[in-house]
Each structure stands twice: as C-alpha cells, then as structure tokens.
Design a protein around this motif. Structure first.
Motif, PDB file in Angstrom:
ATOM      1  N   VAL A 129       0.932  -1.029   0.035  1.00 32.04           N
ATOM      2  CA  VAL A 129      -0.083   0.046   0.004  1.00 32.04           C
ATOM      3  C   VAL A 129       0.833   1.252  -0.014  1.00 32.04           C
ATOM      4  N   SER A 130       0.675   2.217  -1.017  1.00 33.44           N
ATOM      5  CA  SER A 130       1.513   3.155  -1.094  1.00 33.44           C
ATOM      6  C   SER A 130       1.397   4.069  -0.109  1.00 33.44           C
ATOM      7  N   THR A 131       2.395   5.162   0.363  1.00 33.19           N
ATOM      8  CA  THR A 131       2.191   6.201   1.372  1.00 33.19           C
ATOM      9  C   THR A 131       1.163   7.103   0.504  1.00 33.19           C
ATOM     10  N   GLN A 132       1.341   7.383  -0.440  1.00 34.44           N
ATOM     11  CA  GLN A 132       0.178   8.326  -1.286  1.00 34.44           C
ATOM     12  C   GLN A 132      -1.055   7.746  -0.844  1.00 34.44           C
ATOM     13  N   ALA A 133      -1.341   6.597  -1.095  1.00 36.61           N
ATOM     14  CA  ALA A 133      -2.800   6.042  -0.873  1.00 36.61           C
ATOM     15  C   ALA A 133      -3.016   6.126   0.486  1.00 36.61           C
ATOM     16  N   LEU A 134      -2.257   5.974   1.535  1.00 34.71           N
ATOM     17  CA  LEU A 134      -2.489   6.126   2.981  1.00 34.71           C
ATOM     18  C   LEU A 134      -2.877   7.685   3.154  1.00 34.71           C
ATOM     19  N   MET A 135      -2.067   8.578   2.741  1.00 33.53           N
ATOM     20  CA  MET A 135      -2.368   9.771   2.767  1.00 33.53           C
ATOM     21  C   MET A 135      -3.624  10.394   2.461  1.00 33.53           C
ATOM     22  N   GLU A 136      -3.851  10.096   1.083  1.00 28.17           N
ATOM     23  CA  GLU A 136      -5.251  10.302   0.540  1.00 28.17           C
ATOM     24  C   GLU A 136      -6.426   9.616   1.413  1.00 28.17           C
ATOM     25  N   GLU A 137      -6.503   8.616   2.187  1.00 31.23           N
ATOM     26  CA  GLU A 137      -7.431   8.035   3.008  1.00 31.23           C
ATOM     27  C   GLU A 137      -7.514   8.868   4.250  1.00 31.23           C
ATOM     28  N   LEU A 138      -6.389   9.293   4.613  1.00 35.75           N
ATOM     29  CA  LEU A 138      -6.325   9.875   5.928  1.00 35.75           C
ATOM     30  C   LEU A 138      -6.781  11.421   5.825  1.00 35.75           C
ATOM     31  N   TRP A 139      -6.254  11.939   4.710  1.00 40.34           N
ATOM     32  CA  TRP A 139      -6.562  13.453   4.767  1.00 40.34           C
ATOM     33  C   TRP A 139      -7.227  13.963   3.420  1.00 40.34           C
ATOM     34  N   ASP A 140      -7.822  12.822   2.599  1.00 40.95           N
ATOM     35  CA  ASP A 140      -8.232  13.363   1.183  1.00 40.95           C
ATOM     36  C   ASP A 140      -7.404  14.207   0.530  1.00 40.95           C
ATOM     37  N   GLU A 141      -7.722  15.276   0.018  1.00 40.44           N
ATOM     38  CA  GLU A 141      -7.011  16.109  -0.934  1.00 40.44           C
ATOM     39  C   GLU A 141      -6.105  17.314  -0.097  1.00 40.44           C
ATOM     40  N   GLU A 142      -6.326  17.305   1.382  1.00 43.29           N
ATOM     41  CA  GLU A 142      -5.574  18.303   2.048  1.00 43.29           C
ATOM     42  C   GLU A 142      -4.612  17.864   2.965  1.00 43.29           C
ATOM     43  N   PRO A 143      -3.690  17.153   2.910  1.00 37.15           N
ATOM     44  CA  PRO A 143      -2.655  16.598   3.579  1.00 37.15           C
ATOM     45  C   PRO A 143      -2.000  17.590   4.456  1.00 37.15           C
ATOM     46  N   PRO A 144      -1.525  17.751   5.740  1.00 36.18           N
ATOM     47  CA  PRO A 144      -0.889  18.482   6.340  1.00 36.18           C
ATOM     48  C   PRO A 144       0.668  18.535   5.907  1.00 36.18           C
ATOM     49  N   ARG A 145       1.131  19.551   6.360  1.00 36.84           N
ATOM     50  CA  ARG A 145       2.553  19.718   5.914  1.00 36.84           C
ATOM     51  C   ARG A 145       3.508  18.430   6.127  1.00 36.84           C
ATOM     52  N   LEU A 146       3.410  18.128   7.186  1.00 38.29           N
ATOM     53  CA  LEU A 146       4.279  16.895   7.862  1.00 38.29           C
ATOM     54  C   LEU A 146       3.429  15.702   7.643  1.00 38.29           C
TER      55      LEU A 146
END
Length: 646
Positions: free
Chosen positions: A50-67
């Motif tokens: 599972v890509s890190t990008q997919a995890l970020m999209e699931e956790l924060w949709d299209e607005e991931p935090p800076r870190l």
C-alpha cells in the motif's frame, strides 16, 4: 500466551464489526482514530504493498498537512507495536514507496467469510443446497455488526467497506436461495419482508419474497412486493424493474410460476470442496439499464464510434425523439463484456421533466453500487468523491440520460481508468475529454426498414413508392416514424397510399396523433417547454412560417432582427437542437429547418388555441428546396394565425 502449530503466537484479526486485533489472546487494537484508519487500509490490502500516497489520501483526502509523511511514519510505528510478536517476527514491512501487512490463512475473519461463500456457491451449483445453507450460516455468523463499525472512513475506505457490506447481502441472498431450494418458503416470508423494508430498491430480495410468498399460497403478498419496488424505482431512479422481475410478476399473475425443485436425495452427501487461498474480492456486478428497443435499426457507424477506445466520456447529442437513449442502451449492451463490475443508468430529468439535482442522481448511482443511504455523506461534493472512489476500483459503464447541462453532469462522472460514461442530451455539452456524436434522422433505407418493422411487411407490399413518401414526409425522425407507424398499424382500413395522402395535410396528422398512447406530443411539449420564452417564441415563428429549409437572411425577415442577432438566435437554437442544419444547396450557404417533431408540437398547440398569439405575424418562408409531395403541405402559418403561439 497461545501458539499455533508452528510455535508462533496466534494472530486473530476481526473486521466484520468493530476492528479488533488479538495476538496470543491479548487485545492489541489501537485506540487512536487515525492510526486505526491506517490499519484498516493495510488490512484490506493485506499481503499487498500500500503506497504512502494512498494512505495520505485516505487519511486527509486532498488536503494533507505539511508533515503528512512523517505523521504516517508515526502511525506505522504504532501499528508495528500492535503487531509485535515475541521472537521478533515482523508482520508490517516497509517496501518501495509504501508498506505491506502480512496476514495468513485463518487470521482474518473477512477471508474466512469469503472462503465459506465460495465453497457454498460451489455446493449449490453441485446440487447440495444443505451444505450451501450450512456454510453460509457459518459465514454470516462471523458478522458482529457493520464492517469496521465506529471507524471514521475516508473515500477509499468507505468504498471498500461498501463492497464488503454488499458481499454480506450477496451471501444472504445465496443462503435464502439455498433455503428456497430446500422448500423452506413459509419460514422465509417474514425474513424477506424485513429485508425488502431495509433494502427497498434491491430487486434480489423482492424477487425472492415474490417466489417464497407465491409458493406459500400468499399470491397477494407476492404481487404487492412487486408494486412497492416498482413505485420506489420509478420515483427515485426513474427506471422500471428489470426484465427478470417483470417476467416473474407475469408468471405469478398467470399462475405459471414453476414449482420448487426438490433437492436430489442421495445415499452419500457430497461434501463441499476445500477452500481456495484467499483472493482480493471484485466488486459485484449490477445492471440498471432499461430494456433495449426491440425494433432498433441502423446507426452502425455511430455504434462503432461509441465503441472506439481513447475517451472516457462520449456525448450523444440531438433533437428530442431522435433515438439518443435507444442508441446509448444498444451500445452499452454491446459493450457489457468490457465492464464486468456494472452497467449503471440514471435519468437526469424527473417524471415532471424537471432536471434532477446531482445529489439525487449520485445517491441513486451509489445505491446501485450497494453503498446504502446510511453510508452516504450529506453534501454533493462528498457524494461525488465517494462515487469516484467507488468507481476507481471497478470497470463500470455509466449511462447518464437526458442531461440538462454541463454543470449537472460534471459531478456525476466516475473518472475511473476502466470506466466509460455515455451522456445523452438535447443541448450542446462541453465536457473535458469527451468524444461528441451528433445524431441526425435515420437515412432513407433505415427509416423505411424501421417503419416496416413497426407495421409488418404485409402492410407495405405493393406500396414502396408510398413508403418512400411517408418516411420522407416525416423527415426520417424515429419518434415521428414510430407515432405514425403505430397509428397506421392500428388502422386496418387504411392503405399506405391512404396514409401518404393524409400526411399532405398537417391538420390530419395533428388530429390523429392527439392520443394518450402516442409519446410524440409529450416529447414535443418537453422540447418546447425547456426553452427560454424568447427562444420558444422564435421557434414558433420559424415553424409557423413554413416547413421548408431557410437561411439566415430569411430568419432576419421572420424575426425582424439584424444579421448579428439573427445569427445569435440561430446558434442558440442549434445548441438546443430545436433547429438543425439542413442539406446545403450548391451555393454552399448554410440552411436550417425545424425538426418535424418540433414543428408538430407547434401545430398541435396552435390548433388548440392555448397559447398567446405572437406579437408580430411571421412572413412566410419560401421552401428551400421545394417539397417532395405532389402538392405543398399546408403550412403552420395558417394554424398559428387561428390558434396563436406562446
């Protein structure tokens, strides 16, 4: 601490209800909501990266935090602690650009459920309904509530959870089917009543209730179930029940429903085959398409163009009644094999001919994918995001019928790489990446073949010249051909020559087609009513001025406009397909005409005298080219003078 036969601590993961992790009997479930969501994503793709990008999209949709990436690493650390085994066995590994969680057979309740369902399907197909029913009851008993209950899910996880929920409904349907084969009809009626209340537009449970009730001697219950479903489908989705369900209703009405087949009695019961290795689950197929038009003819070139690869969206544009929906459904059926995960359909106008909101349409599409109303968010933007996420993992063909405009459609596009959307509309649409097809009337041969299919070969034998005149007089317009063809088929005293002569007088056609069984008047009304008042008045004046083709100079004369204004009106009418391009004469000057269905609508309303008279009387337009009839058809001008135009 308990251990498996290999000496490793026992791992047990439960997702069919609240998320639970147990290692050697010790509860290891995380409490932090975001870490639990990350765990859910990894579990649903266990044994896959599972890509890190997919995890970020699931956790924060299209607005991931800076870190965001560092935060994901923190959650992964917490997950590693949860899956920490004595002896150092590592279940959560770092891979190229992502993470992989390893799970083995027997450790995940979802896999156990899927294995039992697979074995049950094979048992049922092999004639062992008792084995199938037992396996399915065992599988359904693993459920403790909604999948990942209490977990706040993002778009990707929401779509996957919906798939799991749909799998449960599929297993429940299969268990009921096994019980039906075992003759347990009476005991199933109450359960199926509850299921049809919980899932009011699910045809599967309604069909099973109809069968169980009928075989229990409750014929009225069976027919009431069909009527309730039909009302919901028509009111909410604008579609009729499937052909299978309509056939089942007819069988019950005629009391020809086959009796229940008794399972074979054998001396030795066949055991269900062993379970296969766990596999990633595909989305269930769904078919919402209307029935095909049985007398469809022609359009081969258009069908080929629709099927060409390269564009995720194809728009089918043209006047009312020209056959856009019939072509879209025909093409969708022909391409069904390329879209195993579903054929979705939505009418974009309601029963009162008002545009449906994107929110209402999205809800009906998500219903079709098995994503129930309780899982659907409130606002349109979130619904669209959920639909796109659900489509991302599926191969879907979506038919959006009778679009009102660009903004209505944009929120409804699935956007998946393996999806195709067919959009029909009476107005010009500009959609990103779309291939546009504009439908005109049928060619002379196809129009004649269509008319013959409607009336029967015996009604045209010896009247080929009259047949050519009839289809020419109706402009090859499919809905007008159908209206006149059905009328001719219902008038055994007419010959085709009689019909051809009668069509020379517009009054006769208008009078004959004012019938409840004829769809042409309502479709003409719809096309006219959707226009702004100024454009509607322009169409009335142009239609009233004659049935022939005309150029921009004649539009200026009829509408009393300057050149720029006349060209602007012509362009806006062309955009709405209430004016179409006619065959250009040798000079090359563009000429136009009002489609026959629209002209018929003007005639009908003018003859009724229900619309206000135009503020200025139109000047007659000399036909370009001359009519092909033996004498000129009576123009609409005299009718409008008597009845008026709004």
């Amino acid at each position: 601490m308990t251990a498996t036969a290999t000496g490793l601590p026992d791992l047990r993961i439960k997702v069919l209800g609240p998320l639970e992790i147990h290692v050697g009997g010790e509860r290891r479930t995380l409490t932090a909501p975001m870490a639990r969501r990350a765990m859910a994503v990894l579990l649903l793709d266990a044994n896959h990266l599972v890509s890190t990008q997919a995890l970020m999209e699931e956790l924060w949709d299209e607005e991931p935090p800076r870190l965001a990436r560092k935060t994901v690493q923190t959650y992964i650390y917490q997950l590693r602690q949860a899956f920490k085994f004595p002896g150092g066995e590592e279940r959560l590994e770092t891979g190229p650009g992502g993470y992989r969680l390893t799970a083995r057979q027997g450790e995940l309740d979802l896999w156990e459920f899927e294995q039992r369902v697979t074995r049950a399907r094979t048992a049922l197909a092999s004639g062992a309904p008792e084995d199938a029913a037992r396996l399915l009851r065992e599988g359904l008993a693993l459920w403790r509530g909604e999948p990942f209950a209490g977990l706040e899910a993002g778009p990707l996880l929401t779509a996957r959870i919906a798939q799991i929920g749909e799998a449960r409904l599929g297993a429940l349907e299969l268990r009921i089917e096994a019980d039906l084969q075992l003759g347990r009809h009476q005991a199933l009626v109450a359960e199926l009543r509850r299921l049809t209340v919980d899932h009011p537009i699910d045809e599967r449970f309604t069909a099973q209730l109809m069968i169980a009730a009928h075989r229990s001697g409750q014929r009225s219950t069976a027919l009431d179930a069909y009527l309730r479903l039909r009302r919901r489908l028509v009111d909410e989705l604008g579609i009729e029940p499937s052909e299978r369900l309509r056939g089942l209703q007819q069988d019950i009405l005629r009391e020809v429903l086959p009796p229940a087949s008794k399972p074979e009695q054998t001396a030795v019961r066949r055991p269900a085959p062993p379970a296969p290795a766990p596999a990633r689950r595909a989305a269930p197929a769904v078919d919402q398409l209307p029935l095909e038009t049985p007398d469809f003819v022609g359009r081969e070139r258009d069908l080929d163009r629709i099927g060409e690869p390269g564009s995720p969206v194809v728009t089918l544009l043209g006047p009312a009644g020209v056959g856009k929906t019939a072509l879209a459904v025909r093409a969708a059926r022909a391409m069904a094999g390329r879209f195993p995960d579903g054929l979705l359909y939505a009418s974009l106008h309601d029963a009162s001919d008002r545009p449906r909101s994107p929110e209402a349409v999205l809800r009906s599409l998500l219903d079709g994918l098995g994503i129930g109303r309780r899982q659907q968010p409130e606002d349109t933007e979130s619904l669209a995001a959920l639909f796109r996420a659900a489509a991302r993992e599926r191969s879907l063909l979506v038919v959006l019928d009778d679009a009102a405009g660009r903004d209505q459609v944009l929120a409804l596009l699935p956007g998946g790489e393996n999806c195709l959307t067919l959009v029909t509309s009476r107005v010009r649409l500009s959609l990103p990446g779309a291939r546009r097809l504009t439908l005109g009337p049928l060619g002379a041969e196809d129009a004649a073949a269509f008319f013959v299919r409607l009336v029967g070969e015996e009604r045209v034998t010896g009247h080929r010249a009259a047949l050519r005149h009839v289809v020419g007089r109706l402009g090859g317009h499919p809905l007008m051909l159908r209206a006149v063809g059905e009328l001719y088929a219902a008038r055994p005293m007419w010959t085709l020559s009689d019909l051809a002569a009668g069509l020379l007088d517009d009054d006769r056609l208008v009078a004959e087609l004012q019938d409840e069984a004829c769809a042409a008047p309502a479709r003409a009304d719809s096309a006219l009513d959707r226009l702004a008042p100024s454009l509607r008045r322009s169409v009335f004046l142009l239609a009233a001025a004659g049935s022939g083709a005309f150029d921009t100079e004649q539009v200026k004369k009829v509408l009393e406009l300057d050149t720029w204004s006349a060209q602007s009106v012509v362009g806006r009418l062309l955009d709405r397909h209430v004016l179409v391009l006619a065959d250009a004469p040798p000079s090359g000057t563009a000429t136009f005409r009002v489609p026959e269905l629209i002209r018929f609508g003007v005639l009908a309303h003018a003859a009724e005298g229900v619309r206000a008279a135009p503020t200025a009387e139109p000047a007659p337009i000399d036909p370009m080219p001359a009519t092909s009839c033996g004498r000129p058809a009576r123009t609409a001008l005299s009718v409008v003078r008597q009845g008026g135009a709004r």
